[in-house]
Design a protein around this motif. Structure first.
Motif, PDB file in Angstrom:
ATOM      1  N   LYS A 105      63.882 -60.094 -26.652  1.00 47.14           N
ATOM      2  CA  LYS A 105      63.222 -60.147 -28.313  1.00 47.14           C
ATOM      3  C   LYS A 105      64.156 -59.090 -29.028  1.00 47.14           C
ATOM      4  O   LYS A 105      64.465 -59.318 -30.111  1.00 47.14           O
ATOM      5  CB  LYS A 105      62.013 -59.252 -28.145  1.00 47.14           C
ATOM      6  N   SER A 106      64.615 -57.871 -28.536  1.00 47.64           N
ATOM      7  CA  SER A 106      65.594 -56.850 -29.164  1.00 47.64           C
ATOM      8  C   SER A 106      66.981 -57.546 -29.078  1.00 47.64           C
ATOM      9  O   SER A 106      67.709 -57.259 -30.426  1.00 47.64           O
ATOM     10  CB  SER A 106      65.547 -55.600 -28.452  1.00 47.64           C
ATOM     11  N   LEU A 107      67.529 -58.314 -28.188  1.00 52.66           N
ATOM     12  CA  LEU A 107      68.685 -58.922 -28.507  1.00 52.66           C
ATOM     13  C   LEU A 107      68.878 -60.182 -29.560  1.00 52.66           C
ATOM     14  O   LEU A 107      69.583 -60.305 -30.399  1.00 52.66           O
ATOM     15  CB  LEU A 107      69.216 -59.543 -27.265  1.00 52.66           C
ATOM     16  N   THR A 108      67.846 -60.732 -29.568  1.00 58.90           N
ATOM     17  CA  THR A 108      67.474 -61.931 -30.541  1.00 58.90           C
ATOM     18  C   THR A 108      67.485 -61.189 -32.045  1.00 58.90           C
ATOM     19  O   THR A 108      67.938 -61.824 -32.989  1.00 58.90           O
ATOM     20  CB  THR A 108      66.362 -62.671 -30.417  1.00 58.90           C
ATOM     21  N   ARG A 109      66.693 -60.151 -32.007  1.00 56.04           N
ATOM     22  CA  ARG A 109      66.679 -59.305 -33.490  1.00 56.04           C
ATOM     23  C   ARG A 109      67.869 -58.941 -33.894  1.00 56.04           C
ATOM     24  O   ARG A 109      68.399 -59.045 -34.767  1.00 56.04           O
ATOM     25  CB  ARG A 109      65.644 -58.364 -33.149  1.00 56.04           C
ATOM     26  N   THR A 110      68.655 -58.387 -32.993  1.00 56.36           N
ATOM     27  CA  THR A 110      70.144 -57.726 -33.222  1.00 56.36           C
ATOM     28  C   THR A 110      70.965 -58.832 -33.602  1.00 56.36           C
ATOM     29  O   THR A 110      71.756 -58.903 -34.394  1.00 56.36           O
ATOM     30  CB  THR A 110      70.643 -57.295 -31.859  1.00 56.36           C
ATOM     31  N   LEU A 111      71.139 -60.060 -32.834  1.00 57.38           N
ATOM     32  CA  LEU A 111      71.812 -61.314 -33.147  1.00 57.38           C
ATOM     33  C   LEU A 111      71.466 -61.776 -34.429  1.00 57.38           C
ATOM     34  O   LEU A 111      72.319 -62.241 -35.398  1.00 57.38           O
ATOM     35  CB  LEU A 111      71.670 -62.271 -32.091  1.00 57.38           C
ATOM     36  N   SER A 112      70.193 -61.835 -34.885  1.00 58.80           N
ATOM     37  CA  SER A 112      69.898 -62.479 -35.967  1.00 58.80           C
ATOM     38  C   SER A 112      70.516 -61.318 -37.398  1.00 58.80           C
ATOM     39  O   SER A 112      70.737 -62.269 -38.255  1.00 58.80           O
ATOM     40  CB  SER A 112      68.468 -62.664 -36.170  1.00 58.80           C
TER      41      SER A 112
ATOM     42  N   ARG B 223      66.529 -64.177 -18.594  1.00 62.67           N
ATOM     43  CA  ARG B 223      65.580 -63.025 -17.783  1.00 62.67           C
ATOM     44  C   ARG B 223      66.744 -61.701 -17.793  1.00 62.67           C
ATOM     45  O   ARG B 223      66.090 -60.667 -17.464  1.00 62.67           O
ATOM     46  CB  ARG B 223      65.551 -63.490 -16.178  1.00 62.67           C
ATOM     47  N   SER B 224      67.777 -61.823 -18.502  1.00 57.02           N
ATOM     48  CA  SER B 224      68.550 -60.402 -18.536  1.00 57.02           C
ATOM     49  C   SER B 224      69.316 -60.482 -19.626  1.00 57.02           C
ATOM     50  O   SER B 224      70.184 -60.910 -20.315  1.00 57.02           O
ATOM     51  CB  SER B 224      69.386 -60.251 -17.421  1.00 57.02           C
ATOM     52  N   ALA B 225      68.624 -59.566 -20.864  1.00 59.68           N
ATOM     53  CA  ALA B 225      69.273 -59.310 -22.153  1.00 59.68           C
ATOM     54  C   ALA B 225      70.451 -58.669 -21.971  1.00 59.68           C
ATOM     55  O   ALA B 225      71.444 -59.044 -22.744  1.00 59.68           O
ATOM     56  CB  ALA B 225      68.301 -58.353 -23.187  1.00 59.68           C
ATOM     57  N   LYS B 226      70.482 -57.687 -21.037  1.00 65.90           N
ATOM     58  CA  LYS B 226      71.820 -57.043 -20.870  1.00 65.90           C
ATOM     59  C   LYS B 226      73.147 -57.963 -20.342  1.00 65.90           C
ATOM     60  O   LYS B 226      74.336 -57.880 -20.899  1.00 65.90           O
ATOM     61  CB  LYS B 226      71.763 -55.850 -19.865  1.00 65.90           C
ATOM     62  N   LYS B 227      72.801 -58.726 -19.378  1.00 69.94           N
ATOM     63  CA  LYS B 227      73.736 -59.855 -19.028  1.00 69.94           C
ATOM     64  C   LYS B 227      73.956 -60.840 -20.141  1.00 69.94           C
ATOM     65  O   LYS B 227      75.259 -61.090 -20.329  1.00 69.94           O
ATOM     66  CB  LYS B 227      73.207 -60.545 -17.851  1.00 69.94           C
TER      67      LYS B 227
END
Length: 174
Positions: A127-134, A57-61
């Motif tokens: 979504k943006s976290l997943t893209r960054t990590l990929s 629920r929290s990309a920042k966390k």
């Protein structure tokens, strides 16, 4: 008469000292002593690192948890490098030792690069976290495959045997 007594005492000492275990055989094997020093340092400076707990629920966390994990990993690798450096070169050549230190340094550099990039990345949602990590997936899979300095050090047959003979190395990933 006195010369015979001195000769007899000298002969008795020459025979008795090796039998008493007072000869050079009592010196510890330098390879085993070096392995013990390395394992003592690894035990003292290495702690278990917890995998990051992600919050869907929290990309920042989640990003913060990943950054903490990467920082903890980097600290552990730094501690291993310090322990290995303080042990110095092994008494059986230093090719495996230099390789282990170089690989530790390379992985630490890559961890630092990934952490810095993740810190700067614009993460607004999962979504943006997943893209960054990929974008880091190849490097991160390399971290997962890295076995630490043990693989490089054990490539030397003499060091491998020394680690096996050293009680300090029981239960240590070396």
């Amino acid at each position: 008469m006195v010369l015979r007594m001195i000769g007899g005492i000298a002969l008795a000492c020459a025979v008795a000292l090796p039998m008493a275990g007072c000869g050079d055989d009592d010196k510890p094997d330098p390879k085993v002593a070096w392995a013990a020093k390395v394992c003592d340092g690894v035990k003292r400076n290495t702690k278990k690192v917890q995998a990051p707990s992600l919050d869907p629920r929290s990309a920042k966390k989640s990003r913060t948890a990943i950054l903490t994990f990467l920082g903890d990993m980097n600290s552990q690798l730094s501690a291993q490098a310090t322990s290995l450096s303080s042990a110095g070169s092994p008494p059986v050549g230093d090719t495996a030792y230099r390789t282990a230190l170089a690989n530790l340094s390379q992985v630490r550099t890559e961890l630092t690069t990934v952490s810095a990039s993740l810190e700067k990345a614009k993460v607004t949602d999962m979504k943006s976290l997943t893209r960054t990590l990929s974008s880091y997936s190849a490097k991160m899979s390399g971290f997962g495959a890295y076995q630490g300095p043990a693989k490089e050090l054990r490539a030397n047959a003499d060091l491998n045997a020394a680690f096996g003979e050293t009680p300090q190395c029981n239960g240590v990933g070396v």
